[in-house]
Design an enzyme around this catalytic site. Structure first.
Site, PDB file in Angstrom:
ATOM      1  CG  ASP A  21      -0.312   5.774  -5.660  1.00  0.00           C
ATOM      2  OD1 ASP A  21       0.461   5.382  -6.550  1.00  0.00           O
ATOM      3  OD2 ASP A  21      -0.024   5.728  -4.451  1.00  0.00           O
ATOM      4  CB  SER A  22      -0.220   1.214  -6.021  1.00  0.00           C
ATOM      5  OG  SER A  22       0.823   1.885  -5.355  1.00  0.00           O
ATOM      6  CB  CYS A  84       0.838   5.553  -9.562  1.00  0.00           C
ATOM      7  SG  CYS A  84       1.742   3.991  -9.438  1.00  0.00           S
ATOM      8  CD  GLU A 164       0.690   1.711   0.917  1.00  0.00           C
ATOM      9  OE1 GLU A 164      -0.223   1.509   1.737  1.00  0.00           O
ATOM     10  OE2 GLU A 164       0.576   2.524  -0.023  1.00  0.00           O
ATOM     11  CB  CYS A 196       8.008   6.048  -5.831  1.00  0.00           C
ATOM     12  SG  CYS A 196       6.654   5.163  -5.030  1.00  0.00           S
ATOM     13  CG  HIS A 198       4.116   4.997  -1.784  1.00  0.00           C
ATOM     14  ND1 HIS A 198       3.496   4.804  -2.983  1.00  0.00           N
ATOM     15  CD2 HIS A 198       3.397   4.291  -0.855  1.00  0.00           C
ATOM     16  CE1 HIS A 198       2.450   4.009  -2.797  1.00  0.00           C
ATOM     17  NE2 HIS A 198       2.369   3.695  -1.526  1.00  0.00           N
TER      18      HIS A 198
END
Length: 276
Positions: A21-22, A84, A164, A196, A198
């Site tokens: 993932d990012s 992701c 983040e 997403c 996240h």
């Protein structure tokens, strides 16, 4: 035209599962995989140097995703999980080409779209990054299975940076969530897909906004179950490993990743800097 039958007989159940993932978002998927498949070794790559992917060009996302995929293949992974949504929406075909049928590839959009398509959902909302929404992949994937479902997608680009930066249960995220979810595009939805990986880190705050009016889909659980069924189908499930190893590679070491990964996986995890 016949689809070529997959042959993974060269793979062993003892090989690790690769996940990327990012940033921290993919940890929501990795956590579910760990819970559902407690004997599997996991190798996770968080491309924290390049996040958020949602603001990058398609070409850049393809470049990052294929480099990471090749790295995970070099680590002898028996399956690749693209944890992701943005990478799935923009680079899935390129990742598949890189893999060239050597290992199964599991993404985070198609299993969710398929499950939603076959359940009772009429008006579905999707919140995701700009790059995922611009791809239109959720709408295409859902309507491929069920053309009667109405799908409205909304780009919510401020959520990933807020997560983040560690703004969970914070007035900043409350304000962002309220601003996005009150958008007229989502006015009549009955179901919300967190498009997403996240976003499940904010699932309690999102559910709090809706009360019981809207069903919020647990995507990581769907993806983990899909992975399990694929590994089971090809006899690649590891049920013999009593002491699984979890190794995390990051392109940039961040405090928030360290905090969340320790919360999900315990204090003895390996975090290693790896710039590709």
């Amino acid at each position: 035209m016949k689809t070529k039958k997959q042959d993974y007989s060269h793979l062993s159940p003892k090989q690790p599962i690769g996940i990327f993932d990012s940033g921290v978002g993919g940890l929501t998927v990795a956590k579910e995989i760990k819970r559902l498949l407690p004997h599997e070794d996991l190798i996770y790559f968080g491309d924290t140097k390049h996040l958020p992917y949602g603001e990058k060009s398609k070409e850049a996302i393809i470049e990052y995703s294929t480099k990471i995929t090749n790295f995970l293949l070099e680590q002898n992974c028996k399956a690749i999980v693209i944890a992701c949504n943005t990478a799935t929406a923009n680079a899935l075909n390129d990742v598949m080409q890189s893999v060239a049928g050597k290992v199964p590839v599991i993404d985070v959009i198609n299993p969710v779209a398929e499950k939603v398509s076959y359940e009772i959902h009429n008006n579905v909302g999707v919140i995701a990054t700009k790059a995922t929404v611009n791809s239109g992949l959720y709408k295409k994937s859902i309507r491929k299975h069920n053309k009667w479902i109405k799908v409205d997608e909304l780009a919510t680009p401020l959520l990933v940076p807020a997560i983040e930066e560690g703004f969970k249960n914070h007035p900043i995220t409350h304000a962002i969530i309220y601003n996005y979810l009150s958008n007229s595009k989502l006015k009549n939805i009955e179901t919300l897909i967190l498009g997403c990986t996240h976003y499940p880190l904010l699932i309690d705050e999102i559910k709090q906004y809706y009360g019981n009016r809207v069903r919020v889909i647990d995507s990581p659980n769907i993806v983990a179950n899909h992975l399990k069924s694929i590994l089971d189908k090809y006899n690649l499930l590891n049920d013999q490993n009593s002491n699984p190893n979890y190794h995390f590679y990051l392109s940039d070491l961040t405090k928030n990743f360290e905090k969340i990964s320790k919360k999900f996986f315990g204090k003895t995890i390996d975090l290693e800097l790896k710039v590709l």
